[in-house]
Motif scaffolding. Structure first.
Motif, PDB file in Angstrom:
ATOM      1  N   TYR A  41      20.128   1.861   1.644  1.00  0.00           N
ATOM      2  CA  TYR A  41      20.802   2.457   2.534  1.00  0.00           C
ATOM      3  C   TYR A  41      21.834   1.628   3.156  1.00  0.00           C
ATOM      4  O   TYR A  41      22.222   1.789   4.271  1.00  0.00           O
ATOM      5  N   SER A  42      22.695   0.975   2.319  1.00  0.00           N
ATOM      6  CA  SER A  42      23.756   0.079   2.813  1.00  0.00           C
ATOM      7  C   SER A  42      25.228   0.926   2.880  1.00  0.00           C
ATOM      8  O   SER A  42      25.396   1.804   2.070  1.00  0.00           O
ATOM      9  N   GLU A  43      25.714   0.742   3.985  1.00  0.00           N
ATOM     10  CA  GLU A  43      26.983   1.497   4.209  1.00  0.00           C
ATOM     11  C   GLU A  43      27.906   1.303   3.178  1.00  0.00           C
ATOM     12  O   GLU A  43      28.819   1.956   2.854  1.00  0.00           O
ATOM     13  N   ASP A  44      27.994  -0.060   2.658  1.00  0.00           N
ATOM     14  CA  ASP A  44      28.979  -0.674   1.694  1.00  0.00           C
ATOM     15  C   ASP A  44      28.729  -0.221   0.213  1.00  0.00           C
ATOM     16  O   ASP A  44      29.289  -0.576  -0.545  1.00  0.00           O
TER      17      ASP A  44
END
Length: 204
Positions: free
Chosen positions: A89-92
């Motif tokens: 669930y990383s934004e990048d």
């Protein structure tokens, strides 16, 4: 023993500095390294504990390990989360593929890290790799327990039945205070009530 909380810019996740006799264990790695170095103020970091692999708790783990020259202790299932673009669930969209700094915890156990005794408990539900730690009566629960709630069970790797089993496990442990992955700390009386409420919620 002293516990200092740092709040990260990543979903306001908590990083804890657990200090005893000038040795420090870091719990979770969501704050930029510079802020942790400043907070440590020259004391000796002896290890890192990860409560789970979601990016807001793990993003800087290898940077911490290399900066302080220590190992990262985590549930053995964390590799599945850290290397999965969805599960982390990383934004990048970044993953963590370098696991050379990790020591994996296979079963519930006690670790001795310098002058710390760390009790380790696998607590799936929010994700498969959630690990809770008790150090001198202080429970570091990650995203399993919050001040008045529990971790989400609608994410990849989440499971309501596993969360229920984890709450049953935590309910039977002895601890004085709970330090969560987000928000404020709570005492055991409040947390036992919280656990009872959410056990009923999960079985509705």
């Amino acid at each position: 023993m002293k516990i200092e909380r740092l709040v990260s810019k990543l979903l306001e996740s908590n990083v804890y500095l657990v200090e005893k006799d000038d040795n420090v264990i870091i719990v979770d790695c969501g704050c930029e390294v510079e802020s942790v170095v400043e907070a440590v103020r020259g004391k000796k970091v002896v290890g890192i504990l990860l409560t789970h692999g979601h990016y807001d708790h793990s993003k800087y783990c290898n940077e911490y390990a290399e900066k302080f020259g220590v190992k990262i202790y985590a549930n053995s299932k964390i590799a599945e989360t850290l290397t999965d673009k969805i599960a982390i669930y990383s934004e990048d969209g970044n993953i963590i593929s370098d696991l050379s700094n990790f020591i994996f915890i296979e079963d519930d156990c006690k670790l001795t890290i310098e002058n710390f005794v760390v009790e380790c408990f696998s607590c799936g539900g929010h994700c498969k790799c959630c690990e809770c730690y008790i150090i001198e009566g202080n429970l570091f629960a990650g995203d399993v327990l919050f001040e008045r709630s529990i971790g989400r069970t609608d994410l990849k790797g989440s499971d309501k039945n596993e969360m229920y089993d984890s709450l049953c496990k935590l309910e039977n442990l002895n601890f004085d205070h709970t330090y969560s992955g987000h928000g404020e700390s709570t005492d055991s009386v409040q947390q036992k009530k919280n656990i009872a409420v959410y056990k009923r919620f999960l079985t509705r």
